[in-house]
Every structure is written in structure tokens, then in C-alpha cells.
Design an enzyme around this catalytic site. Sequence first.
Site, PDB file in Angstrom:
ATOM      1  N   SER A 282       0.875  -1.163   0.000  1.00 45.53           N
ATOM      2  CA  SER A 282       0.000   0.000   0.000  1.00 45.53           C
ATOM      3  C   SER A 282       0.919   1.223   0.000  1.00 45.53           C
ATOM      4  CB  SER A 282      -0.865  -0.028   1.261  1.00 45.53           C
ATOM      5  OG  SER A 282      -1.574   1.184   1.389  1.00 45.53           O
TER       6      SER A 282
ATOM      7  N   LYS B  88      -1.097  -1.095  -4.454  1.00 40.87           N
ATOM      8  CA  LYS B  88      -2.299  -0.322  -4.104  1.00 40.87           C
ATOM      9  C   LYS B  88      -1.856   1.102  -3.828  1.00 40.87           C
ATOM     10  CE  LYS B  88      -4.604   0.003   0.394  1.00 40.87           C
ATOM     11  NZ  LYS B  88      -5.166  -0.796   1.503  1.00 40.87           N
TER      12      LYS B  88
ATOM     13  N   LYS C  93      -3.104   5.070  -2.640  1.00 42.46           N
ATOM     14  CA  LYS C  93      -4.145   5.825  -1.960  1.00 42.46           C
ATOM     15  C   LYS C  93      -4.638   6.905  -2.911  1.00 42.46           C
ATOM     16  CE  LYS C  93      -4.011   3.901   2.162  1.00 42.46           C
ATOM     17  NZ  LYS C  93      -5.185   3.316   2.831  1.00 42.46           N
TER      18      LYS C  93
ATOM     19  N   ASP D 249      -7.265   2.823  -2.945  1.00 43.65           N
ATOM     20  CA  ASP D 249      -7.975   2.882  -1.661  1.00 43.65           C
ATOM     21  C   ASP D 249      -8.296   4.339  -1.363  1.00 43.65           C
ATOM     22  OD1 ASP D 249      -8.932   2.650   0.921  1.00 43.65           O
ATOM     23  OD2 ASP D 249      -7.143   1.694   1.743  1.00 43.65           O
TER      24      ASP D 249
ATOM     25  N   GLU E 188     -11.075   0.399  -3.072  1.00 39.21           N
ATOM     26  CA  GLU E 188     -11.345   0.112  -1.660  1.00 39.21           C
ATOM     27  C   GLU E 188     -12.034   1.304  -0.999  1.00 39.21           C
ATOM     28  OE1 GLU E 188      -7.721  -1.359   0.116  1.00 39.21           O
ATOM     29  OE2 GLU E 188      -8.474  -1.092   2.150  1.00 39.21           O
TER      30      GLU E 188
ATOM     31  N   ASP F  65     -13.458  -2.012   3.457  1.00 35.31           N
ATOM     32  CA  ASP F  65     -12.509  -2.071   4.562  1.00 35.31           C
ATOM     33  C   ASP F  65     -13.250  -1.536   5.797  1.00 35.31           C
ATOM     34  OD1 ASP F  65     -10.535  -1.450   6.447  1.00 35.31           O
ATOM     35  OD2 ASP F  65      -9.164  -0.476   5.072  1.00 35.31           O
TER      36      ASP F  65
ATOM     37  N   LYS G  88      -9.246  -6.872   8.491  1.00 35.05           N
ATOM     38  CA  LYS G  88      -8.222  -6.410   9.429  1.00 35.05           C
ATOM     39  C   LYS G  88      -8.636  -6.938  10.787  1.00 35.05           C
ATOM     40  CE  LYS G  88      -6.931  -2.150   7.073  1.00 35.05           C
ATOM     41  NZ  LYS G  88      -7.203  -0.701   6.995  1.00 35.05           N
TER      42      LYS G  88
ATOM     43  N   GLY H 220      -3.615  -3.954   6.386  1.00 37.36           N
ATOM     44  CA  GLY H 220      -2.567  -3.583   7.345  1.00 37.36           C
ATOM     45  C   GLY H 220      -2.878  -2.242   7.979  1.00 37.36           C
TER      46      GLY H 220
END
Length: 371
Positions: free
Chosen positions: A135, A161, A163, A188, A213, A238, A262, A290
Site C-alpha cells: 500500500s 495499491k 491511496k 484505496d 477500496e 474495509d 483487518k 494492514g
Amino acid sequence: MKIEAITLREIHMPLVHFFETSFGRTYSRRILLLTVHCEGVNGWGECVAGEDPFYSSEWIESAWPTITRYLAPAVLGRKLESARECAALFSRVRGHRMAKAALENAVWDAEARQKRQPLWRLLGGTRREIPCGVSIGIQDSIEQLLEKIQVELAAGYRRIKVKVKPGWDVNVLERIRSRWSEIVLSCDANSAYTLDQTEHLRSFDQFNLLMIEQPLWDDDIYYHARLQKELRTSICLDESIVNARSAAIALETGACRIVNIKVGRVGGFTEAMKIHDICQAQKIPVWCGGMLESGIGRAHNIALSTLQNFRLPGDVSASKRYWKEDIIDPEVEVTPQGTIPISDDAGTGYRIKEDLIEKLTVRKETRRAQG
Ligand code: OSB
Ligand code: MG
């Protein structure tokens, strides 16, 4: 397994590189670690609550007193057959799932050590290696992001991934795809968009993403179901999956086609396994998210990721991406094939560096069973 004492600690660990999401930038972690002392065996847990209540309503300052005032007294002095009993003992406390998970997972850790079994086997895992993704946070420039992606691809990671947020999304994805048309790519949003932006989110379909996400509100399922109908790209939830029931609702309404699990967000291994099973029964793949964990939380994420339906690469990556020195030995390393091999040793298979933890500790409190 008699729970004789519980120690909470706060450690400070600066990140090797800042991590930025749609809700802010983190340079250094304040991490709550927890140790359960049971008849000569210690179990360790990590609370994934952040420094601020931005990802979720929990943060380190809410987790600490929740554990000392409510959760620790619920198990201190008790003899537990299994860590599976924790959830019922904590059920009077509403929410505070990250605080609950820290304690429950420490008990799982102790149980595995006491039974001299690998934690992953105790959880019912089968995988002997797990696939890893990374990420990558929002950077100061797209060039810097591309450079970071280059490094992670060279290291072997199997999924990138990034952001995203309004203003750092289509422009960024375009640049990534024009340089790497074939890589497994996802994004995400950490709740950075609203349903009014459906047209804009639909334009992400052109990038052939594995998933997007948590595009909408952190507590929403219904509007994600509306949005999923409008997108070709799979939504992965998530933040809004907080327990087995919300996972079931998300699948029933078609709010996502992939689930990020998670263990901290859902209150511990027991609930995480329930979500895993619900998704498996409905052929929805899951992967392990994570929370910028230290080695203790990371080792727990690795154990969880050995369950059968963790079919997509997780955000479980090497210690050195986060820390100059991690608090476990060996540190988590990723093979050139982008996998983490699973150890057969008892417990997590990683030794806790207690001396280093002691040096990083800024606050410590022990609660003991009465009498
Ligand atoms: O949404 O997955 C997230 C980090 C902090 C809070 C939320 C998230 C993340 C990450 C980082 O994406 C995952 C990691 O590398 O630990
Ligand atoms: Mg996320």
C-alpha cells in the site's frame, strides 16, 4: 490458561517514510502493545488503533483505558480453555474492537505458545506461504509515487495499491497505467468520495483495477451497494466491515465483491475467522489489510493470512518498508517472488525483542489478578 497479569505499553516508532491517506499524514507511530502473563507463558498483542481517531473512532487514548478499566478485569484471574472465550467476556463493552482485538489476540498468542503449536495452525490455516502486496501513500508528486512503485515492483510485490482522494486519483492512475499497463493495481479512497461522485468514480473503470477500496462513508454499506451497481470495477470494503453481521449484509446487498479483513477492525481473530468463513461460503475472496503495524501485529496478520480464502495479496509487507529496526526477530522479509514463507515454529515463529521494546517504551502499566 490462567490469566495472571496484563501489561500495557506505549512504544514510539518513527516510520522510515511518512504515510499519507485521504485523512492525513503519519510520520511516527505511537503503538499500544499488550502482554498477557499466563502461568509462565507470555502472549503478545498489538492494538492497531491510530494516533488520532481518523481511520476509525478508536485511537490509542481510547484503547488504553478501555483495556485497563473494562477488558482486562473481564479476563484477569480467569482460567480460559481457549482464546475463543474472550469475545463473550468482552461483549458488554460496545464497539472498541481494536482494544478487544489487542487483548484477544494476545491470548491467542499465549495459547499457541502454551500448546507449542504454530499460531497459524491453531487458527486453522493451511497456506505455507502467503502472497504480498504493498500500500503506497499519497506522495508530494506523481514522479515520487512512480519511483516508489518501481522499487516495490523490483522487490517482487504482487499487487500495488495506491491511496486516492479527489485531486489525486484519475491523474495519478493514468500515469501509472501508461507506464505499467499490465500490473495488478488497486486503489484505496478511505471514504474520500460521496455518491454524487458516481460519474467520476465510474471513470476509474478505464484503469482495469483489481478493486477500489472503501470509496464512500466509513459506516456505510447501502450506498456502496448502489455504487457497485454502477461500476465495472469491484468494490472492496474495509472500514465498513466491523463484524460478521456487517460482512453478511454487505454480501447480501452486493455492496462489494472483495473484502479486506483487518483483525483489529473486527475485534480479534475469532470474528475475523467468522468473516473469512462467510465470504468463503459465498465465493467472495478476502485479503489481509494492514495498519502500519510493528512486527507483533504483522506476525499476527501473517498467521491469519494462511487461511484458505485469503486468495488475494495482502497489505502485509516487509518490516524494512516501515521500520529501521523492527521489534521481532527475524524481521518480516519478502521473497523475490513476493511471498512470505510460513514458519513451522510454535507461536508466531518470530521472537520478541524485549530489550528493544523496553527502550522504545514511554508508558507502561500492569494489572494483576486479585488475590
Ligand atoms: O485503509 O488500508 C488502509 C494504513 C493506515 C490506516 C488505514 C489503511 C492503511 C494502509 C496501510 O493502507 C497498510 C499497511 O501497509 O500497513
Ligand atoms: Mg483501506
